[in-house]
Design a protein around this motif. Structure first.
Motif, PDB file in Angstrom:
ATOM      1  N   VAL A 158       0.851  -1.186   0.000  1.00 25.63           N
ATOM      2  CA  VAL A 158       0.000   0.000   0.000  1.00 25.63           C
ATOM      3  C   VAL A 158       0.888   1.239   0.000  1.00 25.63           C
ATOM      4  CG1 VAL A 158      -1.641   1.318   1.360  1.00 25.63           C
ATOM      5  CG2 VAL A 158      -1.848  -1.164   1.235  1.00 25.63           C
ATOM      6  N   LYS A 159       0.671   2.087  -0.959  1.00 23.95           N
ATOM      7  CA  LYS A 159       1.510   3.282  -1.042  1.00 23.95           C
ATOM      8  C   LYS A 159       0.888   4.372  -0.186  1.00 23.95           C
ATOM      9  CE  LYS A 159       3.674   6.098  -4.619  1.00 23.95           C
ATOM     10  NZ  LYS A 159       3.974   6.205  -6.038  1.00 23.95           N
ATOM     11  N   VAL A 160       1.690   4.970   0.677  1.00 25.57           N
ATOM     12  CA  VAL A 160       1.174   6.086   1.478  1.00 25.57           C
ATOM     13  C   VAL A 160       1.812   7.378   0.995  1.00 25.57           C
ATOM     14  CG1 VAL A 160       0.719   4.657   3.500  1.00 25.57           C
ATOM     15  CG2 VAL A 160       2.929   5.786   3.282  1.00 25.57           C
ATOM     16  N   ASP A 178       2.342  10.307   2.719  1.00 24.90           N
ATOM     17  CA  ASP A 178       3.240  11.055   3.606  1.00 24.90           C
ATOM     18  C   ASP A 178       3.305  10.400   4.972  1.00 24.90           C
ATOM     19  OD1 ASP A 178       0.648  13.587   3.821  1.00 24.90           O
ATOM     20  OD2 ASP A 178       0.812  11.641   4.823  1.00 24.90           O
ATOM     21  N   ALA A 179       4.085  11.015   5.842  1.00 34.73           N
ATOM     22  CA  ALA A 179       4.311  10.453   7.173  1.00 34.73           C
ATOM     23  C   ALA A 179       3.005  10.314   7.943  1.00 34.73           C
ATOM     24  CB  ALA A 179       5.294  11.345   7.941  1.00 34.73           C
ATOM     25  N   LEU A 202       1.077   7.364   6.854  1.00 30.03           N
ATOM     26  CA  LEU A 202       1.761   6.140   7.290  1.00 30.03           C
ATOM     27  C   LEU A 202       1.413   5.821   8.744  1.00 30.03           C
ATOM     28  CD1 LEU A 202       3.844   3.881   6.844  1.00 30.03           C
ATOM     29  CD2 LEU A 202       5.600   5.474   7.617  1.00 30.03           C
ATOM     30  N   ILE A 203       1.523   6.826   9.590  1.00 27.74           N
ATOM     31  CA  ILE A 203       1.263   6.604  11.011  1.00 27.74           C
ATOM     32  C   ILE A 203      -0.192   6.204  11.227  1.00 27.74           C
ATOM     33  CG2 ILE A 203       1.144   7.749  13.254  1.00 27.74           C
ATOM     34  CD1 ILE A 203       3.614   9.308  12.460  1.00 27.74           C
ATOM     35  N   LYS A 223      -2.175   4.655   9.125  1.00 28.22           N
ATOM     36  CA  LYS A 223      -2.408   3.283   8.684  1.00 28.22           C
ATOM     37  C   LYS A 223      -1.786   2.279   9.652  1.00 28.22           C
ATOM     38  CE  LYS A 223      -3.856   3.059   3.986  1.00 28.22           C
ATOM     39  NZ  LYS A 223      -4.719   4.143   4.002  1.00 28.22           N
ATOM     40  N   LEU A 224      -0.605   2.605  10.167  1.00 25.86           N
ATOM     41  CA  LEU A 224       0.051   1.675  11.082  1.00 25.86           C
ATOM     42  C   LEU A 224      -0.754   1.544  12.375  1.00 25.86           C
ATOM     43  CD1 LEU A 224       3.836   2.553  10.659  1.00 25.86           C
ATOM     44  CD2 LEU A 224       2.631   0.520   9.845  1.00 25.86           C
ATOM     45  N   ARG A 225      -1.331   2.649  12.773  1.00 27.19           N
ATOM     46  CA  ARG A 225      -2.086   2.649  14.023  1.00 27.19           C
ATOM     47  C   ARG A 225      -3.427   1.955  13.855  1.00 27.19           C
ATOM     48  NH1 ARG A 225      -1.087   8.266  16.490  1.00 27.19           N
ATOM     49  NH2 ARG A 225       0.587   7.429  17.757  1.00 27.19           N
ATOM     50  N   GLU A 236      -4.959   0.631  10.831  1.00 26.84           N
ATOM     51  CA  GLU A 236      -5.191  -0.472   9.890  1.00 26.84           C
ATOM     52  C   GLU A 236      -4.381  -1.683  10.310  1.00 26.84           C
ATOM     53  OE1 GLU A 236      -5.704   0.464   5.505  1.00 26.84           O
ATOM     54  OE2 GLU A 236      -3.880  -0.734   5.475  1.00 26.84           O
ATOM     55  N   ALA A 237      -3.086  -1.493  10.499  1.00 25.52           N
ATOM     56  CA  ALA A 237      -2.227  -2.622  10.830  1.00 25.52           C
ATOM     57  C   ALA A 237      -2.244  -2.954  12.315  1.00 25.52           C
ATOM     58  CB  ALA A 237      -0.800  -2.326  10.376  1.00 25.52           C
ATOM     59  N   ASP A 276       4.779  -3.844   3.144  1.00 27.99           N
ATOM     60  CA  ASP A 276       3.324  -3.735   3.267  1.00 27.99           C
ATOM     61  C   ASP A 276       2.889  -2.292   3.037  1.00 27.99           C
ATOM     62  OD1 ASP A 276       4.011  -5.958   5.780  1.00 27.99           O
ATOM     63  OD2 ASP A 276       2.617  -6.465   4.164  1.00 27.99           O
ATOM     64  N   TYR A 277       3.716  -1.384   3.503  1.00 30.37           N
ATOM     65  CA  TYR A 277       3.437   0.034   3.301  1.00 30.37           C
ATOM     66  C   TYR A 277       4.675   0.695   2.713  1.00 30.37           C
ATOM     67  CZ  TYR A 277      -0.553  -0.878   6.292  1.00 30.37           C
ATOM     68  OH  TYR A 277      -1.699  -1.406   6.809  1.00 30.37           O
ATOM     69  N   ARG A 278       4.472   1.459   1.658  1.00 32.76           N
ATOM     70  CA  ARG A 278       5.615   2.092   1.027  1.00 32.76           C
ATOM     71  C   ARG A 278       5.468   3.599   1.026  1.00 32.76           C
ATOM     72  NH1 ARG A 278       5.868  -0.256  -4.833  1.00 32.76           N
ATOM     73  NH2 ARG A 278       7.004   1.643  -5.330  1.00 32.76           N
ATOM     74  N   LEU A 279       6.536   4.246   1.427  1.00 25.40           N
ATOM     75  CA  LEU A 279       6.558   5.698   1.407  1.00 25.40           C
ATOM     76  C   LEU A 279       7.740   6.118   0.553  1.00 25.40           C
ATOM     77  CD1 LEU A 279       5.653   8.474   2.335  1.00 25.40           C
ATOM     78  CD2 LEU A 279       6.888   8.127   4.480  1.00 25.40           C
ATOM     79  N   ILE A 308       7.939  12.021  10.935  1.00 22.66           N
ATOM     80  CA  ILE A 308       7.369  10.928  11.713  1.00 22.66           C
ATOM     81  C   ILE A 308       7.673  11.141  13.193  1.00 22.66           C
ATOM     82  CG2 ILE A 308       7.581   8.454  12.218  1.00 22.66           C
ATOM     83  CD1 ILE A 308       8.001   8.007   9.216  1.00 22.66           C
TER      84      ILE A 308
END
Lengths: 254, 678, 310
Positions: A235-237, A239-240, A243-244, A246-248, A250-251, C291-294, C305
């Motif tokens: 999954v392409k994110v 920006d930061a 990402l955070i 989705k990690l929080r 979704e994952a 799984d996640y790409r930035l 971050i």
């Protein structure tokens, strides 16, 4: 004092488990099996205690099919003295039953300390040591990262807890469960593997231990075993922040 | 069209290279009578087939008679080399691969007692530590004739079909003139940098006169000798600018360091346990400073690092030379997205160490390299699929399993331990030897791909083997340390395995008696010395650790010398006597007349292994061949067909240390050579 | 069904984990919350505010001050018969105490519940989360530890629940608390860490590596890893190396920063649960297993971050 160490034959930690398509469990045919890594650490700790003169004999126990003897031999090759194989056949045994069997052996062997892995990497229950400790009415030192036998009556155990380390002083006899940081198990050289072949492994049945056959029947019914939710690959994110998020959410890893 | 930076073509003058991966010049010592014949051609052709963009073939091809070969260098001062080169260049060009060659005069880096017994010549009388020859200081007619020799050789290379040539200036005659440390000549060839470079420019002019301005001529040179008072990086940059400015040099192949001692050479061409690509940044600086096409190699064994080297713009062409000694088909595997199947160079440096001892390059774990005429890199399928049972999952057993699997046989491996690896697993317990495990890991991955079955925790006896109903049984059980070498006191001896595995803790005042001279002795010594003990390494040989060889010795020596280890050669340990907690070592000498007693608290003996052959002998009588291997069939590459027992239900073979203690290459070669015809 | 929820606290504050475990327990029926400790009335009040709490039971005793497993189990067992479910977050305390209860009650425990299907059917992870089991228990008392990451927290209620002080008698203790050491500065070890933040060659220098990677690792309580290229270039010490000739790791979360993804590196971390790759080269091989790409400049992304995590 004698040390009793329980060892379990599990899927090798390097092998990715494959699930049977009918949902009935993990496919173990022809899969490489090894000693449970936490149990290997337990064996190593017991041997170190023996080398330090705190323990006189290291006795291994494995509960399962006859193939579990391999696991005992691995521990004997590391330097344990003898083994006991409790042959309960192929089906998986729950921690409650294991704890009862271990209680019987701990008592008949009159051990001063029991060291077990904190969990088996197949069922991930993390119960056996604590259950055994309760059944024996002994104190427990779980997730140990340091085991320091002070005398015939006392052991200091440092344990990994949420947010740090805790040190307890336990009366012996006690049950200790091992965590990863406790030690690095030694290399089992070929000469030692050969020596291990000659060390005694006694084979006992439940009847030999005076235990009824039926109590190893599982209490939990496993209705199905399935793969975890497969996340969409790559999954392409943007920006930061994304990402955070989705990690929080979704994952679920943050 | 691939996006992979490594797979982008490159234009070097008129020459189009199909990708960015090259083999830099090196001499694996395959010439026969100083000529590149069948073996030589087969080696390079295999790599061309594998997709490499360019092979730069011979390292240090000798242009003059007074630069005699010290590692079987090609004799390009002979006209007869031209037709052989033509064959070679044709064979390589067939695969769209470019081919070049390195020309040199070794200067002081050779011997006066080789070839034509001519004095070695240099720009001073400074002796090189590695080859130990005191040189003649060049005079005018030496310089003149050598310039002509270079030009003659260059002309021959062009006639032979080469796409270009490279001159060597890192430890050879050209840079012996450059370096103030090795040039004590007067003007015009000594003194200022311009004078010191004059010889090089004279050589280049003479070459250009013969081959013309278009023929590709490059320079592989050191931009920083890393020696006090030697060529500094500032001078190195200046040299690079002048090479460019001369208009006679088409590419720079950048080196950093010097090679006149084993240790320095090893820093230029690092081995296992040493950092990867230590000089890549330096090469990048040269490129940035000059804007010239740049080639560079220096322990870049893996594709990711090679990709980075090119993608970052530090180099135009990346040398993966030892990597190609191990796997000739790297590029093809990259193109086919099978990178994980690339057989990895583990940095054991068996190749280079053998060359520097006057042997030929062999790869520790690819027994087909250098033997392309007799051994396959790609294993052919067998006509008939057989059931093959292998006992032992060390390097010999795993190679046998891999080859048998490739041939389509049904393979079962029985291994006593819970993990594969045998003695390779043991040696990789030390941090510096960890890369050795890749020999095992790669084979396990291949065996998994090929459907080989493994039964670990299985101490195979005849019953286990017979239960598998084998057509072929291969015993690869290795051996156990043999420490029974003393007349008395063997019971007090500790083996190297005991120390390396951690079974026995080091003493405080230890004798390592190394009677095998291989890695085990030094590895044990290092572990003991690191624990704080005082260590003496003693050997009855004239030099210690002869099987370890020059470059592999370097990291051990650095470690052991820093820890004050003493090295005693030519003395023989005869007996041990225990006196309380002290071990009395009785020492003698093969030269006779010596009888000494020294005291230690621990004595290690390294004397190889004794085969674990019980299972072999148990199976022998029921086998069809009684274990016999026909050497003729083995050497000629025919299937084994000895029958000594027509009732026998399986063929039985023994390989590796299970036959006799040797080394990893022998184990793997035993397996390849036997099983490829099974 | 009546459930007893064992609270997780430090004698001053009720932990977030308890609130989440409560939402799990509430799915089973009416919930009483048990606070065991010493001088912890404050915790009881906090628990009483949560939605869905029937009663808060407060068991204060000197021996319970550090919530050691043996006295806690003893205390719980004295009231266990009133309940059909004993529930705890899978915290260190919960993991240590609950199996003792289960053994004494002669029932099986269901560890690390991630979903409750009904009052006797639960989902739990096995094989390091690679195989999810649906299990049914017919034991008279269900003993459960809850993997709180899978449950929402519980909000406060408009009214407070009743707090009942229990009179607890405990026998002789055979385990004594000696000390606690809070590790806020110590980074977890690579091989046991749940989260790893790893840096590659692209960091460019040791200064950059430390300035860019370490703050993120600190915020996440993560271990720090490095590719072989970063180690060989001197940006990171040898024992941070992850890969074939370094350490093999399998954390829940692996964040690869400026790492291209050499085969040798992948061999060391491919079993990570969730892999994040931050790299400005869109063709970097690491993206194939991420799984996640930035796709971003890590010198911008990582500080961002760090800032967002503060």
């Amino acid at each position: 004092m004698k040390a009793l160490v329980a060892v379990k034959r599990v899927i090798d930690y390097n092998v990715k488990p494959r699930l049977k398509s009918d949902g009935s469990g993990v496919d173990l045919t022809n899969v490489k099996m090894s000693i449970n890594p936490f149990d290997e650490i337990a064996v190593e700790e017991a041997i170190r205690l023996k080398e330090a003169g705190k323990v006189s004999e290291v006795v291994l126990v494995s509960i399962g099919s006859s193939k579990s003897e391999e696991t005992i031999r691995t521990g004997l090759a590391m330097g344990a003295d003898r083994g006991i194989l409790v042959n309960t056949g192929d089906p998986a045994i729950e921690p409650l039953a294991v704890a009862k069997i271990l209680k019987s052996i701990a008592e008949s062997e009159q051990v001063g300390i029991v060291i077990v892995g904190k969990q088996a990497i197949d069922d991930d229950c993390n119960q056996t040591g604590q259950m055994l400790s309760a059944l024996l009415d002994w104190p427990q030192g779980t997730f140990a990262s340091v085991v320091d036998i002070q005398s015939a009556d006392k052991v200091l155990v440092t344990r990994e807890i949420d947010g740090g380390l805790q040190t307890l002083e336990l009366d012996l006899p006690a049950v200790v469960t091992t965590d990863l940081r406790l030690n690095e198990p030694r290399f089992a050289s070929l000469p030692n593997i050969m020596k291990a072949k000659k060390k005694p492994v006694s084979k006992v049945s439940l009847a030999d231990l005076g235990l009824p056959e039926n109590f190893i029947e599982p209490r939990l019914i496993v209705q199905k075993t399935e793969a975890p939710e497969v996340r969409q690959a790559g999954v392409k994110v943007a920006d930061a922040a994304e990402l955070i998020d989705k990690l929080r959410n979704e994952a679920g890893v943050l | 069209m691939s996006n992979d930076p490594l797979l982008q073509p490159y234009q070097l003058k008129h020459l189009t290279l199909k990708n960015r991966i090259v083999m830099t010049s090196h001499e694996p010592a395959y010439p026969e009578d100083g000529m590149p014949k069948g073996r030589y051609l087969a080696y390079h052709a295999e790599r061309a087939k594998g997709g490499v963009a360019m092979t730069m073939t011979a390292g240090s091809a000798a242009v003059s008679k007074d630069s005699p070969p010290v590692f079987n260098n090609l004799l390009v001062y002979k006209d007869e080399v031209v037709p052989y080169l033509k064959n070679l260049t044709d064979a390589v060009h067939e695969h769209d691969t470019a081919i070049m060659i390195q020309l040199t005069h070794l200067g002081r880096r050779t011997r006066w007692d080789k070839g034509h017994w001519l004095p070695v010549v240099s720009a001073s009388h400074e002796r090189e530590a590695a080859h130990r020859a005191f040189p003649k200081k060049a005079e005018d007619w030496d310089i003149e004739r050598i310039i002509k020799d270079y030009a003659d050789a260059a002309e021959r290379m062009k006639a032979g079909g080469m796409d270009g040539i490279e001159l060597q200036a890192y430890g050879h005659l050209l840079d012996q003139f450059w370096s103030p440390l090795t040039n004590s000549l007067e003007s015009p060839y000594g003194g200022s940098l311009s004078n010191r470079m004059q010889f090089t420019f004279d050589v280049l002019s003479a070459i250009r006169e013969r081959v013309g301005p278009d023929f590709i001529v490059g320079m592989r040179y050191t931009g920083d000798e890393m020696l006090e008072n030697g060529i500094s990086p500032e001078e190195g940059f200046e040299i690079s600018h002048r090479l460019k400015a001369s208009g006679m040099v088409d590419f720079l192949n950048v080196i950093r360091g010097h090679i006149d001692t084993d240790a320095a050479l090893t820093d230029v061409i690092p081995i296992q346990g040493m950092a990867n690509n230590p000089h890549l940044d330096f090469a990048g600086e040269m490129k940035a400073a000059t804007g010239m096409p740049v080639i560079h190699a220096s322990k870049i064994p893996d594709v990711a690092t090679a990709r980075y080297a090119v993608a970052s713009g530090k180099v135009d062409l990346v040398g993966m030379t030892r990597a190609h000694i191990t796997d000739p088909h790297i590029v093809r595997k990259i193109i086919e997205k099978r990178e994980e199947q690339i057989r990895p160079c583990v940095g054991a440096n068996y190749c280079l160490d053998r060359i520097y001892q006057g042997g030929e390059a062999l790869c520790i774990h690819n027994a087909a390299t250098g033997r392309e005429q007799t051994m396959p890199h790609t294993i052919a399928k067998a006509d008939v699929s057989k059931k093959v049972v292998i006992v032992g999952a060390g390097p010999a057993g795993l190679e046998a399993a891999r080859v048998a699997g490739e041939r389509g046989h049904h393979v079962v491996v029985l291994e006593a331990a819970n993990v594969p690896g045998g003695q390779v697993l043991l040696t990789s317990q030390s941090e510096r030897r960890k890369e050795m495990m890749s020999i095992i890991d790669w084979r396990m991955a291949e065996c998994e791909r090929l459907g080989v079955t493994f039964k670990f925790n299985t101490w195979a006896e005849a019953d286990e083997v017979n239960a598998e109903k084998p057509d072929v049984v291969i015993i690869a059980t290795g051996g156990l340390p043999d420490t029974d070498v003393l007349a008395k006191g063997n019971e007090h001896v500790v083996s190297t395995w005991d120390i390396i595995s951690g079974d026995v803790k080091p003493g405080k005042n230890v004798l390592v008696y190394d009677d095998a001279g291989d890695h085990a002795g030094l590895q044990a010594a290092e572990i003991i010395a690191r624990s704080g003990a005082k260590v003496e390494i003693m050997t009855p040989d004239r030099s210690f650790a002869p099987e370890v060889m020059a470059m592999n010795l370097v990291p051990y020596m650095r470690s052991l010398q820093a820890l004050d280890t003493t090295f005693t050669v030519t003395y023989r340990l005869q007996a041990l006597e225990k006196d309380g907690s002290v071990l009395k070592a009785h020492i003698g000498s093969d030269y006779g007349g010596i009888s000494r007693v020294k005291e230690f608290d621990q004595v290690i003996v390294n004397h190889g292994v004794i085969p674990l052959d019980e299972i072999y002998f148990d199976l022998k009588s029921n086998s069809s061949n009684h274990g016999e291997i026909s050497h003729d069939q083995l050497i000629e590459g025919h299937p084994q067909s000895v029958v000594r027992n027509s009732e026998g239900t399986y063929q039985l073979f023994r390989i590796g240390d299970a036959v006799a203690t040797r080394n990893t290459h022998a184990a793997i070669y035993d397996a390849l050579r036997l099983v490829k015809d099974l | 069904m009546k459930a007893l929820l064992i609270a997780d606290h430090d004698n001053n504050h009720l932990s977030e984990q308890t609130a989440k475990a409560l939402s799990a327990a509430s799915q089973l029926g009416a919930v009483d919350v048990l606070i065991m400790g010493h001088d912890c009335t404050e915790v009881a009040s906090q628990a009483a505010c949560l939605s869905g709490v029937g009663r808060v039971l407060l068991a204060e005793h000197e021996a319970l001050k550090h919530q050691l497993a043996e006295p806690c189990a003893e205390a719980i067992l004295s009231i266990a018969s009133e309940y059909q479910a004993i529930v705890s977050a899978a915290s260190t305390t919960g993991k240590g105490v609950l199996p003792r209860i289960a053994a004494k009650l002669d029932v099986m425990q269901i560890s690390e519940v991630i979903e409750i299907l009904d009052e006797k059917t639960f989902k739990r992870p096995t094989y390091a989360g690679n195989a999810i089991q649906t299990v049914q228990s017919n034991d008279s008392i269900k003993v459960l530890t809850i993997r709180t990451a899978n449950f929402a927290t519980t909000e406060n209620a408009p009214t407070s629940a009743e707090v009942v002080a229990l009179d607890i008698t405990l026998g002789q203790q055979r385990s004594v608390h000696i000390s606690d050491k809070v590790s806020d500065s110590e980074r977890p070890e690579l091989q046991s860490a749940k989260v790893i933040v790893s840096g590659g060659r692209a960091l460019g220098s040791q200064e950059n590596f430390n300035a860019t990677i370490l703050p993120v690792a600190d915020k996440l309580g993560a271990a720090v890893g490095a590719s072989r290229a970063a180690v060989d270039s001197g940006f990171a010490p040898n024992d941070w190396q992850v890969g074939q000739t370094g350490k093999i790791v399998s954390p829940d979360l692996y964040v690869a920063c400026g790492i291209s993804g050499a085969i040798q590196h992948l061999a060391g971390m491919k079993d990570s649960k969730v892999i994040v790759a931050i790299n400005n080269d869109e063709d970097a091989p690491i993206f194939q297993i991420a799984d996640y790409r930035l796709e971003a400049d890590l010198f911008e992304a990582l500080p961002e971050i760090t800032r967002l995590l503060s």
